[in-house]
Write an enzyme that holds these catalytic residues in place. Structure first.
Site, short mmCIF file in Angstrom:
data_model
loop_
_atom_site.label_atom_id
_atom_site.label_comp_id
_atom_site.label_asym_id
_atom_site.label_seq_id
_atom_site.Cartn_x
_atom_site.Cartn_y
_atom_site.Cartn_z
N GLU A 223 0.84 -1.21 0.00
CA GLU A 223 0.00 0.00 0.00
C GLU A 223 0.87 1.26 0.00
O GLU A 223 1.72 1.44 0.88
CB GLU A 223 -0.94 -0.02 1.21
CG GLU A 223 -2.01 1.05 1.10
CD GLU A 223 -3.05 0.94 2.22
OE1 GLU A 223 -3.41 -0.17 2.62
OE2 GLU A 223 -3.50 2.01 2.69
N LYS B 58 -7.78 -1.54 11.04
CA LYS B 58 -7.13 -1.95 9.78
C LYS B 58 -5.90 -1.09 9.55
O LYS B 58 -4.84 -1.57 9.14
CB LYS B 58 -8.13 -1.81 8.61
CG LYS B 58 -7.62 -2.36 7.29
CD LYS B 58 -6.82 -1.35 6.48
CE LYS B 58 -6.41 -1.92 5.14
NZ LYS B 58 -5.52 -1.04 4.39
N ASP C 87 4.26 -14.82 11.46
CA ASP C 87 2.99 -15.29 10.90
C ASP C 87 1.93 -14.19 11.06
O ASP C 87 1.33 -14.04 12.13
CB ASP C 87 2.59 -16.57 11.65
CG ASP C 87 1.31 -17.17 11.15
OD1 ASP C 87 0.54 -16.50 10.46
OD2 ASP C 87 1.07 -18.35 11.49
N HIS D 114 -2.55 10.22 0.56
CA HIS D 114 -2.70 8.91 -0.08
C HIS D 114 -2.51 9.04 -1.60
O HIS D 114 -1.77 8.26 -2.21
CB HIS D 114 -4.10 8.37 0.24
CG HIS D 114 -4.27 6.95 -0.15
ND1 HIS D 114 -3.72 5.91 0.56
CD2 HIS D 114 -4.93 6.40 -1.19
CE1 HIS D 114 -4.03 4.78 -0.02
NE2 HIS D 114 -4.76 5.05 -1.09
C1 MEV Z 1 -6.04 2.73 4.88
O1 MEV Z 1 -5.28 1.61 4.52
C2 MEV Z 1 -6.11 2.85 6.37
C3 MEV Z 1 -7.01 3.96 6.90
O2 MEV Z 1 -8.32 3.83 6.35
C4 MEV Z 1 -7.05 3.82 8.41
C5 MEV Z 1 -8.06 4.71 9.11
O3 MEV Z 1 -9.09 5.08 8.50
O4 MEV Z 1 -7.81 5.00 10.28
C6 MEV Z 1 -6.50 5.31 6.50
#
Ligand code: MEV
Length: 442
Positions: free
Chosen positions: A85, A280, A296, A393
């Site tokens: 990513e 995530k 792992d 991003h």
């Molecule tokens: C993207 O990989 C992760 C985010 O969505 C985490 C979040 O929203 O805190 C930017």
């Protein structure tokens, strides 16, 4: 529909490739050439990778990046990350630098106990199985001595074994619930070997135990396996500083920033839809280091998410507060990691990663990984509550779009310059590149 194939694993690598290329691809030669382009010229290295799993036909590359400037408990680390990513490594590095100037990260291992269970069915009197267990308990330890000798030398081993009656939930269901200390090893093989020996001891000893009836002696072992839920293998990571010291290029008003940040964390604490995305983002940092160090990541993922639901509702792994003008941001997570055994010394890049981290113990690696997760969450929340996530991003994603559009290196430099002051979207990049190409043609 293609036909099933018998004895596939016995075919040579070339035969396997021939089979899939001709069965599934219109352009078989192109498919073969893509697969082969990822083979390593170093035959020994390729063979090592071939032998990690069955039916290897190629290698799947992920970028291996590094995030420098992590101050963890006063020691500086450059953290290796394997991840695809675009913005993750940049975000980690930005967080590291931000906290480097504000006292660094503090991390502490709270506990290191791992768990394994023998799940079995005993159709009989619960008092009798309890008595049997108490009288046989020492044999579970004795009969695993050859397995535990080395681990004991390193300060680990079996901590305890308990009999758990689960018959209220499932007829006849009991467990041997064992706890382990595995020191610098993740310990999966060690734990599973011990558990399988417990299962065998359980069944054999029951046969000779006079206190059980003939039918009760017939214990049915369903399975013996470690648990990837390790709530007693916990690490805490934390950052804190005076609210006023949060001031930065895009944090003009630190008090407002801190309050909004804390609100963002509160939302993730109470709202599962947000908590999943929030966590995530944490796993972006955690998985990348776990993978780079040959650990792992599926086990870590499963355990961490189970921990995030430990109170019955899926919730944020991180927490934040402002008290007496001090901003604090922290996380406690379960991590079962190893710095010896498994892939850690077998995969040359995993080995290199551990050397880059100055050969950490498993405890130290737990701290580093937790910090990577916390840093990632800090970076995400910082963007989300200030500029929005897309700005950073898309900046990182620009290169992917340019590569999709087959931009040359010269075009890439011009586009990077152009998008320093323009909003990036796939469409905008397409248009700008087309204009550039037209301008050059004319
Ligand atoms: C993207 O990989 C992760 C985010 O969505 C985490 C979040 O929203 O805190 C930017």
């Amino acid at each position: 529909m293609s036909k099933p194939i018998a004895g596939f694993s016995k075919l040579s690598k070339s035969e396997k490739i021939d089979w899939i290329a001709t069965t599934y691809f219109q352009d078989a030669e192109n498919a073969k050439s893509i697969l082969k382009s990822y083979w390593n010229d170093d035959e020994k290295l390729q063979q090592l990778h071939d032998e990690f799993i069955e039916n290897t036909i190629s290698n799947f590359y992920l970028p291996f990046g590094i995030a420098p400037n992590f101050d963890i408990n006063g020691k500086l680390y450059t953290i290796p990350m394997a991840i695809e990513e675009s913005s993750v490594v940049a975000a980690a590095s930005k967080s590291a630098k931000f906290w480097l100037d504000r006292g660094g990260f503090k991390a502490e291992v709270i506990s290191t106990t791992k768990i394994g269970q023998v799940h079995f069915i005993f159709d009989g009197d619960s008092e009798k199985i309890e008595q049997f267990f108490e009288q046989t308990k020492s044999k579970f330890f004795a009969q695993t001595e050859s397995l535990t000798a080395n681990m004991q030398k390193r300060g680990g081993g079996i901590l305890d074994i308990k009999l758990v009656d689960k018959t209220k939930d499932l007829k006849g269901y009991y467990q041997l619930h064992a706890t382990f200390e595995t020191q610098n090893a993740m310990g999966a093989n060690f734990i599973n070997s011990c558990l399988e020996q417990f299962a065998s001891t359980l069944q054999t000893e029951a046969k000779y135990y006079d206190g059980l009836s003939e039918s009760e002696k017939n214990i049915q072992v369903v399975m013996s396996i470690l648990s990837n839920y390790v709530p007693d293998c916990l690490v805490k990571a934390e950052v804190s500083c005076k609210v006023e010291n949060l001031k930065d290029n895009d944090i003009k008003n630190p008090q407002e920033f801190a309050e909004k940040f804390v609100q963002a964390v509160r939302i993730a604490e109470i709202e599962p839809y947000r908590a999943v995305t929030h966590n995530k983002g944490i796993m972006n940092g955690i998985d990348a280091v776990v993978l780079a160090t040959g650990n792992d990541f599926r086990a870590v993922e499963a355990g961490v998410h189970a921990y995030a639901s430990k109170n019955g509702t899926y919730s944020s792994l991180t927490h934040a507060s402002i008290n007496n003008g001090v901003f604090k941001f922290w996380m406690e997570i379960p991590l079962a990691l190893g710095t010896v055994g498994g892939l850690t010394s077998l995969h040359p890049l995993a080995k290199l990663s551990l050397e880059l981290l100055q050969k950490p113990s498993a405890k130290e690696l737990m701290q580093i990984v937790a910090v990577a997760g916390l840093a990632q969450n800090f970076a995400a929340l910082r963007s989300l509550t200030t500029t929005g996530i897309q700005e950073g991003h898309m900046k990182m994603h620009l290169m992917n779009i340019l590569n999709q559009l087959d931009a040359t290196n010269d075009e890439k430099s011009k586009m990077i310059e152009h998008f320093k002051s323009n909003t990036i979207s796939h469409h905008a990049v397409e248009e700008a590149l087309r204009d550039l190409r037209l301008a050059i043609d004319n």
